[in-house]
Design a protein around this motif. Structure first.
Motif, PDB file in Angstrom:
ATOM      1  N   SER A 476       0.809  -1.225   0.000  1.00 45.64           N
ATOM      2  CA  SER A 476       0.000   0.000   0.000  1.00 45.64           C
ATOM      3  C   SER A 476       0.839   1.272   0.000  1.00 45.64           C
ATOM      4  CB  SER A 476      -0.936  -0.003   1.213  1.00 45.64           C
ATOM      5  OG  SER A 476      -0.188  -0.070   2.417  1.00 45.64           O
ATOM      6  N   ASP A 477       2.128   1.195   0.444  1.00 45.95           N
ATOM      7  CA  ASP A 477       2.966   2.407   0.436  1.00 45.95           C
ATOM      8  C   ASP A 477       3.966   2.390  -0.724  1.00 45.95           C
ATOM      9  OD1 ASP A 477       4.717   0.465   1.261  1.00 45.95           O
ATOM     10  OD2 ASP A 477       5.294   1.432   3.142  1.00 45.95           O
ATOM     11  N   ASN A 478       3.689   1.583  -1.734  1.00 37.44           N
ATOM     12  CA  ASN A 478       4.594   1.487  -2.884  1.00 37.44           C
ATOM     13  C   ASN A 478       4.162   2.361  -4.055  1.00 37.44           C
ATOM     14  OD1 ASN A 478       5.653  -0.482  -1.270  1.00 37.44           O
ATOM     15  ND2 ASN A 478       5.703  -2.085  -2.822  1.00 37.44           N
ATOM     16  N   GLU A 479       3.113   3.145  -3.874  1.00 38.55           N
ATOM     17  CA  GLU A 479       2.618   3.974  -4.973  1.00 38.55           C
ATOM     18  C   GLU A 479       2.082   5.289  -4.414  1.00 38.55           C
ATOM     19  OE1 GLU A 479      -0.916   3.759  -8.369  1.00 38.55           O
ATOM     20  OE2 GLU A 479      -0.028   1.923  -7.593  1.00 38.55           O
ATOM     21  N   VAL A 480       2.442   6.384  -5.075  1.00 40.26           N
ATOM     22  CA  VAL A 480       1.968   7.713  -4.673  1.00 40.26           C
ATOM     23  C   VAL A 480       1.583   8.493  -5.923  1.00 40.26           C
ATOM     24  CG1 VAL A 480       2.607   9.947  -3.671  1.00 40.26           C
ATOM     25  CG2 VAL A 480       3.320   7.829  -2.556  1.00 40.26           C
ATOM     26  N   ILE A 481       0.438   9.187  -5.877  1.00 37.77           N
ATOM     27  CA  ILE A 481       0.010  10.099  -6.945  1.00 37.77           C
ATOM     28  C   ILE A 481       0.000  11.507  -6.353  1.00 37.77           C
ATOM     29  CG2 ILE A 481      -1.870  10.737  -8.497  1.00 37.77           C
ATOM     30  CD1 ILE A 481      -2.699   7.814  -8.554  1.00 37.77           C
ATOM     31  N   THR A 482       0.667  12.427  -7.002  1.00 37.16           N
ATOM     32  CA  THR A 482       0.824  13.783  -6.466  1.00 37.16           C
ATOM     33  C   THR A 482      -0.379  14.666  -6.765  1.00 37.16           C
ATOM     34  OG1 THR A 482       1.833  14.627  -8.489  1.00 37.16           O
ATOM     35  CG2 THR A 482       3.307  13.621  -6.870  1.00 37.16           C
ATOM     36  N   ILE A 483      -0.427  15.782  -6.044  1.00 37.11           N
ATOM     37  CA  ILE A 483      -1.351  16.861  -6.401  1.00 37.11           C
ATOM     38  C   ILE A 483      -0.867  17.448  -7.722  1.00 37.11           C
ATOM     39  CG2 ILE A 483      -2.211  19.134  -5.719  1.00 37.11           C
ATOM     40  CD1 ILE A 483      -1.873  18.248  -2.816  1.00 37.11           C
ATOM     41  N   ALA A 484      -1.788  17.804  -8.556  1.00 34.47           N
ATOM     42  CA  ALA A 484      -1.423  18.261  -9.908  1.00 34.47           C
ATOM     43  C   ALA A 484      -0.543  19.516  -9.889  1.00 34.47           C
ATOM     44  CB  ALA A 484      -2.679  18.537 -10.719  1.00 34.47           C
ATOM     45  N   THR A 485       0.437  19.530 -10.787  1.00 33.92           N
ATOM     46  CA  THR A 485       1.277  20.709 -11.019  1.00 33.92           C
ATOM     47  C   THR A 485       0.566  21.637 -12.007  1.00 33.92           C
ATOM     48  OG1 THR A 485       3.297  19.432 -10.650  1.00 33.92           O
ATOM     49  CG2 THR A 485       3.516  21.498 -11.893  1.00 33.92           C
ATOM     50  N   THR A 486       0.493  22.926 -11.656  1.00 32.66           N
ATOM     51  CA  THR A 486      -0.124  23.903 -12.563  1.00 32.66           C
ATOM     52  C   THR A 486       0.851  24.209 -13.693  1.00 32.66           C
ATOM     53  OG1 THR A 486      -1.381  24.868 -10.747  1.00 32.66           O
ATOM     54  CG2 THR A 486      -1.120  26.207 -12.751  1.00 32.66           C
ATOM     55  N   VAL A 487       0.340  24.154 -14.903  1.00 35.58           N
ATOM     56  CA  VAL A 487       1.207  24.381 -16.083  1.00 35.58           C
ATOM     57  C   VAL A 487       0.632  25.545 -16.889  1.00 35.58           C
ATOM     58  CG1 VAL A 487       2.274  23.358 -18.113  1.00 35.58           C
ATOM     59  CG2 VAL A 487       1.757  21.924 -16.104  1.00 35.58           C
ATOM     60  N   LYS A 488       1.521  26.551 -17.119  1.00 34.48           N
ATOM     61  CA  LYS A 488       1.137  27.726 -17.919  1.00 34.48           C
ATOM     62  C   LYS A 488       1.830  27.665 -19.275  1.00 34.48           C
ATOM     63  CE  LYS A 488       0.555  30.617 -13.802  1.00 34.48           C
ATOM     64  NZ  LYS A 488       1.020  31.855 -13.113  1.00 34.48           N
ATOM     65  N   PRO A 489       1.314  28.444 -20.253  1.00 30.78           N
ATOM     66  CA  PRO A 489       1.987  28.491 -21.565  1.00 30.78           C
ATOM     67  C   PRO A 489       3.390  29.070 -21.441  1.00 30.78           C
ATOM     68  CG  PRO A 489      -0.248  29.342 -21.712  1.00 30.78           C
ATOM     69  CD  PRO A 489       0.055  29.211 -20.262  1.00 30.78           C
ATOM     70  N   ALA A 490       4.211  28.758 -22.389  1.00 31.43           N
ATOM     71  CA  ALA A 490       5.581  29.303 -22.409  1.00 31.43           C
ATOM     72  C   ALA A 490       5.530  30.819 -22.574  1.00 31.43           C
ATOM     73  CB  ALA A 490       6.380  28.663 -23.536  1.00 31.43           C
ATOM     74  N   LEU A 491       6.503  31.554 -22.037  1.00 29.50           N
ATOM     75  CA  LEU A 491       6.595  33.019 -22.189  1.00 29.50           C
ATOM     76  C   LEU A 491       6.913  33.364 -23.632  1.00 29.50           C
ATOM     77  CD1 LEU A 491       8.574  33.957 -18.966  1.00 29.50           C
ATOM     78  CD2 LEU A 491       6.154  34.359 -19.412  1.00 29.50           C
ATOM     79  N   THR A 492       6.294  34.482 -24.112  1.00 31.31           N
ATOM     80  CA  THR A 492       6.672  34.980 -25.455  1.00 31.31           C
ATOM     81  C   THR A 492       8.068  35.574 -25.370  1.00 31.31           C
ATOM     82  OG1 THR A 492       5.782  37.159 -24.994  1.00 31.31           O
ATOM     83  CG2 THR A 492       4.265  35.520 -25.950  1.00 31.31           C
ATOM     84  N   THR A 493       8.672  35.865 -26.502  1.00 29.56           N
ATOM     85  CA  THR A 493      10.055  36.388 -26.533  1.00 29.56           C
ATOM     86  C   THR A 493      10.121  37.715 -25.798  1.00 29.56           C
ATOM     87  OG1 THR A 493      10.457  35.302 -28.616  1.00 29.56           O
ATOM     88  CG2 THR A 493      11.955  37.066 -28.010  1.00 29.56           C
TER      89      THR A 493
END
Length: 499
Positions: A476-493
């Motif tokens: 039961s302690d061999n697997e962990v699912i994380t809280i989601a990471t927030t992902v934003k679009p890449a910065l413009t130049t």
């Protein structure tokens, strides 16, 4: 008053006078019950044509309920107690012969040990016990009959006092003619194997040493059964055990040197199948204990144990259990036990079993308890990221028991229920330590699709590399699912330059 049979014969004679040219039957002189041939003395034999015999309206049914077309009658008044045997051997056909007592209109069929006071087979004689002063009536179906009636003796070992001596084992005896056997006064019976009215014969065995005897009736169906008793006379017998062909494996009983044991072999009845009585020395009793698994077990497992007995002859077996860790189980007839060990180690499980007749056997098996347990103590992922950025992921693995080779795999959620995609995998030796953790480093570059979704979750799975079927004790302690990471679009130049 003339009998019904006499009136029928007179009517037939008158009809013959009125209708000439028709051949008339000639019934035998003993065609009617009241005109039965008297058997004055034994032995007696006669050959008689009873083909034209007729049936009176009050004639009883024949052997085993069969209705017969015609009959001739004989009767005999016994002068002494004993067995009588009636034979029809030599007749031109199988005759239906029945034996009765009583008077006309109140006849009672005689029963005996093997057939019900009757026979339908000329090769099978009819034997029954007779009482002095009792008149026996014999109804014989039509045919070229040959009858023979005589006294016959009981079997030599019919009574316990005349039991046949068994001098040595193994011993066997063919099924006796139970029509020549009886049930003596005071003879014991048990409803475990046989009824109380079946005739019996007796055998006696006095062992010269202590051992066990296997009592077995070889046969099938509901044939004769055998019982064994201790004692000295018919009035003080103690039941020891019994066996019949329906039990198949036999019955083993312990015997003591110098003590006489009596074997009562009883049977009879029309549906009694032939069998053989066998006495032999019981084979050694053996027992085996096993778990069903030979691999290492965990201290978190409840381990099941089972017993397999040989030559127990279907008797209950009592077993004492010692699990090798100072724990025992009380004597029980249950062939299954379970146990959980409190610590890793190699344990010898010992069982001591006792068969129903006192024979004993011991068996051991070894159980190796080695608990493998690794777990994820921490899974670190970034809280936010932009498309195109590579960031670090870290899985910390704990292991407090043994050096383990551990495979760790990280996955990302494909989203929308599309499953998991592997990010990377590492296999590292993880030493045992009470507090120290081993870090598994991973890196992940976030994608434009992650930015479209707006978030991504990660899953880490650790697997100790164990030989099947050994497995991690606490998965039961061999697997962990994380809280989601927030992902934003890449910065413009421009935005990147401004920053």
């Amino acid at each position: 008053m003339p009998s019904a049979r006499s009136l029928a014969v007179a009517a037939a004679v008158l009809l013959g006078v009125l209708v000439p040219g028709v051949a008339q039957a000639a019934p035998p002189s003993n065609d009617d019950f009241d005109a039965a041939t008297v058997v004055a003395a034994l032995p007696y034999s006669v050959a008689q044509d009873t083909t034209e015999s007729t049936k009176a309206s009050d004639d009883p049914y024949g052997c085993r309920g069969y209705s017969i077309q015609g009959s001739a009658w004989f009767r005999y008044t016994a002068t002494e107690d004993g067995l009588l045997r009636l034979k029809t051997e030599g007749s031109d056909r199988d005759l239906n012969v029945s034996t009765f007592t009583g008077e006309r209109g109140d006849l009672k069929q005689v029963w005996n040990a093997y057939y019900d006071g009757c026979t339908t087979d000329r090769a099978t004689p009819l034997t029954f016990p007779a009482k002095a002063g009792t008149t026996y009536h014999f109804m014989v179906s039509g045919g070229q009959a040959k009858l023979a009636l005589d006294r016959i003796s009981h079997l030599p070992n019919d009574d316990l006092a005349n039991a046949e001596q068994v001098s040595a084992l193994p011993f066997s005896a063919a099924q006796p003619d139970y029509t020549r056997a009886s049930r003596e006064a005071g003879e014991p019976s048990t409803n475990v194997c046989s009824g109380s009215s079946a005739p019996s014969v007796w055998y006696a065995y006095t062992p010269t040493r202590d051992h066990s005897v296997l009592l077995h009736v070889e046969g099938w169906g509901s044939g004769p059964t055998a019982s064994v008793y201790e004692g000295t006379s018919i009035s003080d017998l103690t039941f020891v055990g019994c066996e019949g062909p329906q039990h198949y494996s036999g019955k083993s009983v312990a015997v003591t040197a110098g003590k006489t044991y009596y074997f009562q072999w009883s049977g009879g009845g029309y549906y009694s199948y032939p069998s053989t009585l066998e006495l032999s020395e019981s084979e050694p009793f053996r027992t085996s204990v096993y778990t069903g698994y030979s691999h290492e077990r965990s201290m978190f497992e409840t381990i099941g144990f089972s017993l397999d007995h040989t030559n127990d002859y279907n008797d209950p077996v009592t077993t004492e259990w010692d699990f090798g860790d100072g724990t025992t189980a009380p004597p029980s007839t249950d062939d299954h036990q379970s146990h959980r060990y409190a610590a890793d180690g190699v344990y010898t499980v010992t069982v001591r079993s006792k068969a129903g007749d006192g024979r004993t056997a011991t068996s051991t098996t070894t159980v190796t308890v080695k608990t493998h347990d690794v777990g994820i103590s921490k899974f670190t992922v970034p809280t936010s990221a932009r498309a195109g950025e590579q960031k670090q992921l870290a899985v910390q693995v704990s292991n407090t028991r043994y050096l383990e080779k551990v495979k760790t795999t990280v996955y990302r959620d494909n989203g929308n229920g599309q499953g998991w995609q592997e990010v990377g995998t590492l296999t590292i030796d993880v030493p045992a330590h009470p507090t120290r953790k081993v870090k598994f480093p991973f890196a992940y570059t976030f994608t434009p699709q992650d930015a479209v979704t707006g978030k991504v979750s990660f899953r880490a799975v650790v697997e100790p590399q164990l030989d099947y079927p050994v497995r991690d004790a606490i998965p039961s302690d061999n697997e962990v699912i994380t809280i989601a990471t927030t992902v934003k679009p890449a910065l413009t130049t421009a935005a990147a330059v401004a920053n």
